[in-house]
Scaffold this active site. Structure first.
Site, PDB file in Angstrom:
ATOM      1  CB  THR A   1      -0.962   0.029   1.200  1.00  0.00           C
ATOM      2  OG1 THR A   1      -0.226   0.234   2.408  1.00  0.00           O
ATOM      3  CG2 THR A   1      -1.763  -1.262   1.293  1.00  0.00           C
TER       4      THR A   1
ATOM      5  CB  SER B   1       2.851   5.459  -6.242  1.00  0.00           C
ATOM      6  OG  SER B   1       2.718   6.442  -5.233  1.00  0.00           O
TER       7      SER B   1
ATOM      8  CE1 TYR C   1       3.760   9.512  10.159  1.00  0.00           C
ATOM      9  CE2 TYR C   1       5.626   9.768  11.641  1.00  0.00           C
ATOM     10  CZ  TYR C   1       5.057   9.214  10.505  1.00  0.00           C
ATOM     11  OH  TYR C   1       5.795   8.349   9.732  1.00  0.00           O
TER      12      TYR C   1
END
Length: 248
Positions: A12, A15, A156
């Site tokens: 996932t 790219s 985060y």
């Protein structure tokens, strides 16, 4: 158990950055590689072309990992291609920098949805097939901040800490089924995520790291690949942090 070169890996967020390096590492072994992305169509195609030059069978697919419906459609497409993953690398994620007092509820919900809900949905979607065949690998790409926390990155850090707890708990749940669950928690990696730093800040950060440099994405990819191997079957529930000695 299938030979390694007949297995399928789903990456996932595959790219670019660490995800693209991971996809390329598996492709180098002529495995079936699924490159997931959301909007980075051209980058996904470029990574796919690089992977195909290694002789891998490659598929790119777009889905919002925050949506169960979109992931179900993705799963249907993978089934049609005979590419249900034996290995899932939960790499997709977004960062957030800023004081906690400035974090809006919408921002909190969005980062949580991508970094934690997305991992949960992808794992839940594909782990039944692993359990059925009594072999599988789930590898979560976490962060050093999930272990130590970072000022101005509370949101985060919280998501990555949650990812680490998810990893440890699920590893115990799936161990009797021959499925391992581990997390790779890198330190500073030389990717676009560091582009928001000025050069002086980058230099100062490197000086804090005993190794004196940032990690390269390929170095993280090599660890992910190692954890996917059949001979790594006794390694599960671990949070492994390649960080150049920054956190020991």
């Amino acid at each position: 158990m299938k030979p390694l070169n007949e297995m399928t890996v789903l990456v996932t967020g595959g790219s670019k950055g660490i995800g693209a390096a991971i996809a390329s590492r598996f492709a180098a072994e002529s495995m079936n590689v699924v490159i997931h992305y959301l909007n980075s169509h051209e980058a996904a195609n470029e990574t796919a072309r690089k992977c195909m030059r290694s002789g891998a069978n490659v598929m790119t697919i777009s889905a919002d990992i925050r949506s169960r419906e979109q992931l179900l459609r993705m799963k249907d497409k993978l089934e049609q291609r005979g590419m249900i993953p034996d290995i899932v690398v939960n790499n997709a994620g977004i960062s957030h920098f800023g004081m906690l007092s400035d974090v809006t509820e919408d921002t909190w919900d969005d980062v949580m949805a991508v970094n934690l809900k997305g991992m949960f949905l992808c794992t839940q979607m594909f782990m039944p097939a692993m359990v059925k065949q009594r072999y599988g690998r789930i590898i979560n790409v976490s962060s050093i901040w999930g272990m130590s926390g970072a000022s101005c990155e509370v949101l985060y850090s919280t998501t990555k800490g949650g990812m680490n707890a998810f990893t440890k708990a699920l590893a115990k749940e799936l161990a009797p089924s021959g499925v391992t669950v581990n997390a790779v928690a890198p330190g500073a990696v030389d990717t676009m995520m560091l582009d928001n730093l000025e050069q002086a800040d980058k230099t100062a950060l490197q000086e804090e790291i005993p190794a004196g440099r940032f990690a390269q994405p390929d170095e993280i990819a090599s660890l992910v690949y190692f954890l996917s191997l059949p001979e790594s079957s006794y390694i599960t529930g671990q949070i492994i942090s390649p960080n150049g000695g920054w956190l020991t």
